[in-house]
Design a protein around this motif. Structure first.
Motif, PDB file in Angstrom:
ATOM      1  N   SER A 224       0.904  -1.222   0.119  1.00  0.00           N
ATOM      2  CA  SER A 224      -0.050   0.723   0.095  1.00  0.00           C
ATOM      3  C   SER A 224       0.418   1.137  -0.183  1.00  0.00           C
ATOM      4  N   TYR A 225       2.041   1.451   0.312  1.00  0.00           N
ATOM      5  CA  TYR A 225       2.881   2.673   0.306  1.00  0.00           C
ATOM      6  C   TYR A 225       2.124   3.342   0.710  1.00  0.00           C
ATOM      7  N   LEU A 226       2.119   5.031   1.246  1.00  0.00           N
ATOM      8  CA  LEU A 226       1.089   6.061   1.541  1.00  0.00           C
ATOM      9  C   LEU A 226      -0.427   5.971   1.274  1.00  0.00           C
ATOM     10  N   GLY A 227      -1.165   4.600   0.623  1.00  0.00           N
ATOM     11  CA  GLY A 227      -2.650   4.398   0.608  1.00  0.00           C
ATOM     12  C   GLY A 227      -2.446   4.900  -0.868  1.00  0.00           C
ATOM     13  N   GLY A 228      -1.828   5.127  -1.769  1.00  0.00           N
ATOM     14  CA  GLY A 228      -3.012   6.079  -2.622  1.00  0.00           C
ATOM     15  C   GLY A 228      -3.892   5.294  -3.765  1.00  0.00           C
ATOM     16  N   TRP A 229      -3.669   3.922  -3.693  1.00  0.00           N
ATOM     17  CA  TRP A 229      -4.895   2.882  -4.105  1.00  0.00           C
ATOM     18  C   TRP A 229      -6.211   3.490  -3.386  1.00  0.00           C
ATOM     19  N   GLY A 230      -5.491   3.388  -1.728  1.00  0.00           N
ATOM     20  CA  GLY A 230      -6.703   2.768  -0.899  1.00  0.00           C
ATOM     21  C   GLY A 230      -7.627   3.665  -0.476  1.00  0.00           C
ATOM     22  N   LEU A 231      -6.771   5.403  -0.582  1.00  0.00           N
ATOM     23  CA  LEU A 231      -7.813   6.568  -0.346  1.00  0.00           C
ATOM     24  C   LEU A 231      -8.586   7.116  -1.524  1.00  0.00           C
ATOM     25  N   ASN A 232      -8.240   6.079  -2.551  1.00  0.00           N
ATOM     26  CA  ASN A 232      -8.982   6.525  -4.250  1.00  0.00           C
ATOM     27  C   ASN A 232     -10.383   5.638  -3.573  1.00  0.00           C
ATOM     28  N   ALA A 233      -9.820   4.349  -3.357  1.00  0.00           N
ATOM     29  CA  ALA A 233     -10.697   3.369  -3.251  1.00  0.00           C
ATOM     30  C   ALA A 233     -11.960   4.821  -2.684  1.00  0.00           C
ATOM     31  N   GLY A 253       2.266   6.108   7.283  1.00  0.00           N
ATOM     32  CA  GLY A 253       1.896   7.218   6.578  1.00  0.00           C
ATOM     33  C   GLY A 253       0.918   7.083   5.810  1.00  0.00           C
ATOM     34  N   GLY A 254       0.398   6.267   5.674  1.00  0.00           N
ATOM     35  CA  GLY A 254      -1.074   5.601   4.610  1.00  0.00           C
ATOM     36  C   GLY A 254      -1.991   6.296   5.792  1.00  0.00           C
ATOM     37  N   GLU A 255      -1.936   5.503   7.512  1.00  0.00           N
ATOM     38  CA  GLU A 255      -2.427   5.946   8.152  1.00  0.00           C
ATOM     39  C   GLU A 255      -2.845   7.423   8.659  1.00  0.00           C
ATOM     40  N   CYS A 256      -1.951   8.304   8.560  1.00  0.00           N
ATOM     41  CA  CYS A 256      -1.906   9.596   8.592  1.00  0.00           C
ATOM     42  C   CYS A 256      -2.731  10.165   7.519  1.00  0.00           C
TER      43      CYS A 256
END
Length: 391
Positions: A224-233, A253-256
């Motif tokens: 997930s790294y910094l959440g790029g895909w998940g946050l777009n979802a 970083g993803g949580e932040c």
């Protein structure tokens, strides 16, 4: 530099690389060249056809930077390249967050520059461009007037060129992190300590496509790294995202970033080996409506392809086991050596092993700020397959 008979054909077709076995080392001994030296490239018959920077230590012993014999590297030449690159990006993007220079795709071989608003992060991966680093910095300052430029001069490509590993401030001031906006999502990006040059702009369009598949869905974002895909979802209306990465800094970083976008209550970050975590989730009976796989390159060199293909098959098989019937698998690869058809076969194999019918509903490639040099297949590397699994 003189080439062997007929070895100019690729160059005349637009390729920029010269391999050491293509050089007539009797007429032009490579051992007499200095790393980074600029030379006129001649055919075997003595016709000058290009300018190139040499590195006798590398298998790719020279990289063409101009088709005008005698044109030396200069601030003016680099400014022209930057201006052309900037014009392309400003055609597509309203905000200054993108890859500004994409190496051979922008005819500055080995140079990567990512733009984060007022800040630039640059990586130089060839001896020829390292030799003109000061000119590159001067040209960037003249063209963009940034507040600061940071050099992320580390990584495997520099090691292959015999270049030192060194991250440092090159101009002005650069903060440890800054905020960008992509597809309507805000991200805090670590400029000095993040992976590669901080962010992976190349999947921008593919992440945007995910928004259309996400309404009301439970999503697993693997690697997930910094959440790029998940946050777009989540931007697309997802119910919940589980993000998995092996890096503590990435998970934090993803949580932040989830909190930055008011999605903290819909986000679960898990640190651990991605394969092991996916097996644990499967064994625990977890299922998701969408699973995204965006791993690092499993195939770095052609000789590693067989093992790499098996890794892609294995991780896709794990992912398919976590999908509910009718779910969507988004499978990605940044390995140039893995072609689209091979990634598609890995997805098909994973689905069929579970008895699913596999529908290909979308495909994706690198964004328009990562232009492909039409003569250099190696500059086209990114691929994404969106597949629906039907029972």
């Amino acid at each position: 530099m003189y080439l062997k008979k007929n070895e100019e054909r690729r160059l005349l077709a637009g390729h920029l690389w010269i391999y050491s076995n293509e050089v007539d080392t009797v007429k032009s001994p490579l051992k007499m060249c200095q790393a980074g030296e600029q030379v006129i490239v001649h055919t075997s018959r003595g016709k000058p056809i290009a300018m190139a920077c040499v590195n006798p230590q590398s298998l790719i012993c020279a990289r063409v930077y101009s088709n005008l014999p005698g044109e030396m590297m200069s601030v003016e030449l680099i400014e022209r390249r930057i201006a052309a690159a900037l014009a392309l990006r400003e055609t597509f993007y309203n905000e200054p967050y993108y890859r500004l220079i994409h190496g051979e795709g922008d005819w500055l071989p080995g140079v990567i520059v990512d733009r984060y608003g007022d800040y630039l992060v640059m990586q130089i991966n060839t001896a020829g461009m390292q030799a003109v680093q000061d000119l590159l910095i001067e040209a960037l300052v003249l063209q963009l007037k940034p507040a600061g430029i940071f050099l992320r001069n580390s990584g495997a490509f520099r090691a292959l060129e015999g270049l030192p590993q060194e991250d440092c401030l090159a101009f002005g001031e650069v903060p440890d992190s800054t905020t960008i906006v992509e597809n309507g999502v805000r991200y805090n990006i670590p400029l000095k300590t993040g992976q590669k040059t901080g962010w992976f702009y190349d999947h921008r369009d593919n992440r945007l496509a995910l928004q259309g598949f996400s309404q009301g869905k439970r999503v697993l974002d693997a690697y997930s790294y910094l959440g790029g895909w998940g946050l777009n979802a989540l931007k697309g209306g997802a119910e919940h995202v589980t993000a998995v990465d092996s890096s503590s800094a990435a998970v934090e970083g993803g949580e932040c970033n989830a909190a930055l976008n008011d999605f903290a209550d819909k986000w679960t970050g898990i640190k651990g080996d991605v394969g092991a975590v996916l097996r644990n989730l499967r064994d625990g009976g977890e299922q998701f409506d969408v699973v995204v796989l965006d791993p690092p390159a499993f195939i770095q060199r052609a000789k590693d392809k067989r093992k790499g293909v098996e890794k892609y098959r294995s991780i896709n098989a794990l992912a398919s086991g976590l999908l509910a019937t009718g779910g969507v698998l988004v499978s990605c690869s940044c390995s140039h050596h893995l072609v689209d058809a091979e990634l598609q076969r890995a997805v098909l194999h994973a689905g069929r092993n579970r008895g699913y019918g596999v529908q290909l509903i979308a495909r994706g490639h690198q964004g328009r700020d990562h232009p492909v040099n039409a003569a250099i297949p190696e500059t086209e590397y990114l691929k994404a397959v969106f597949a629906r699994m039907l029972g």
